[in-house]
Enzyme design. Structure first.
Site, PDB file in Angstrom:
ATOM      1  N   PRO A  66      10.052  49.911  26.507  1.00 51.58           N
ATOM      2  CA  PRO A  66      11.171  49.458  27.339  1.00 51.58           C
ATOM      3  C   PRO A  66      11.729  50.645  28.128  1.00 51.58           C
ATOM      4  O   PRO A  66      11.680  51.791  27.653  1.00 51.58           O
ATOM      5  CB  PRO A  66      12.174  48.922  26.327  1.00 51.58           C
ATOM      6  CG  PRO A  66      11.810  49.543  25.021  1.00 51.58           C
ATOM      7  CD  PRO A  66      10.347  49.816  25.083  1.00 51.58           C
ATOM      8  N   HIS A  67      12.221  50.364  29.321  1.00 54.81           N
ATOM      9  CA  HIS A  67      12.754  51.435  30.151  1.00 54.81           C
ATOM     10  C   HIS A  67      13.685  50.870  31.204  1.00 54.81           C
ATOM     11  O   HIS A  67      13.612  49.687  31.541  1.00 54.81           O
ATOM     12  CB  HIS A  67      11.624  52.228  30.815  1.00 54.81           C
ATOM     13  CG  HIS A  67      10.675  51.379  31.610  1.00 54.81           C
ATOM     14  ND1 HIS A  67       9.631  50.695  31.025  1.00 54.81           N
ATOM     15  CD2 HIS A  67      10.615  51.094  32.922  1.00 54.81           C
ATOM     16  CE1 HIS A  67       8.959  50.039  31.953  1.00 54.81           C
ATOM     17  NE2 HIS A  67       9.546  50.258  33.117  1.00 54.81           N
TER      18      HIS A  67
END
Length: 147
Positions: A66-67
């Site tokens: 995730p980012h």
């Protein structure tokens, strides 16, 4: 790229407790926030969830990255979490995620998040690196896995 420029020992959790995608995002963001990398934890969470709605960052092979790029991020940073049980992260190959990296970069960063994402993804394509991360017990073990 040197992983230790972005990942510190205080942002590694070898025993994530989360059992769902939302819980693990919260757990990783809490680590990042506790280390002083965020000015607004909730704003950053909204950015991460917005990114997840576009396309799941569960890339397969037991990995999720995730980012988000957001103004609530003070400086580029990574958080690593290991889940022994695995988490249904809606991965492309439908496998459970065991290795989770959260990438946080400030909104005004050019392409830092893309470089970090590319670096991590290339390294994690190798089974040996994934195995070493899963068996890591210390921050130094994590760094060694990326050598």
């Amino acid at each position: 790229m040197n992983i230790q420029d972005l990942l510190s020992a205080s942002r590694v959790n070898f025993d994530l407790q989360a059992t769902t995608k939302l819980e693990v995002i919260d757990e990783l963001i809490d680590i990042l926030d506790a280390d002083g990398k965020l000015s607004d934890k909730e704003q950053y969470k909204i950015a991460v969830l917005h990114r997840e709605k576009e396309f799941s960052t569960g890339i397969g092979m037991g990995i999720a990255i995730p980012h988000a790029k957001d103004s609530s991020v003070k400086e580029a940073a990574l958080t690593l979490g290991i889940s022994k049980k695995g988490i249904d992260y809606e991965s492309l190959d439908e496998t459970l995620a065991h290795i989770l990296f959260l990438i946080a970069v400030p909104a005004d960063s050019n392409d830092v998040h893309l470089k970090v994402l590319s670096f991590i993804s290339r390294k994690l394509m190798h089974q040996e690196v994934r195995d070493r991360l899963m068996s890591a017990k210390t921050y130094e073990d994590v760094l060694d896995a990326f050598q």
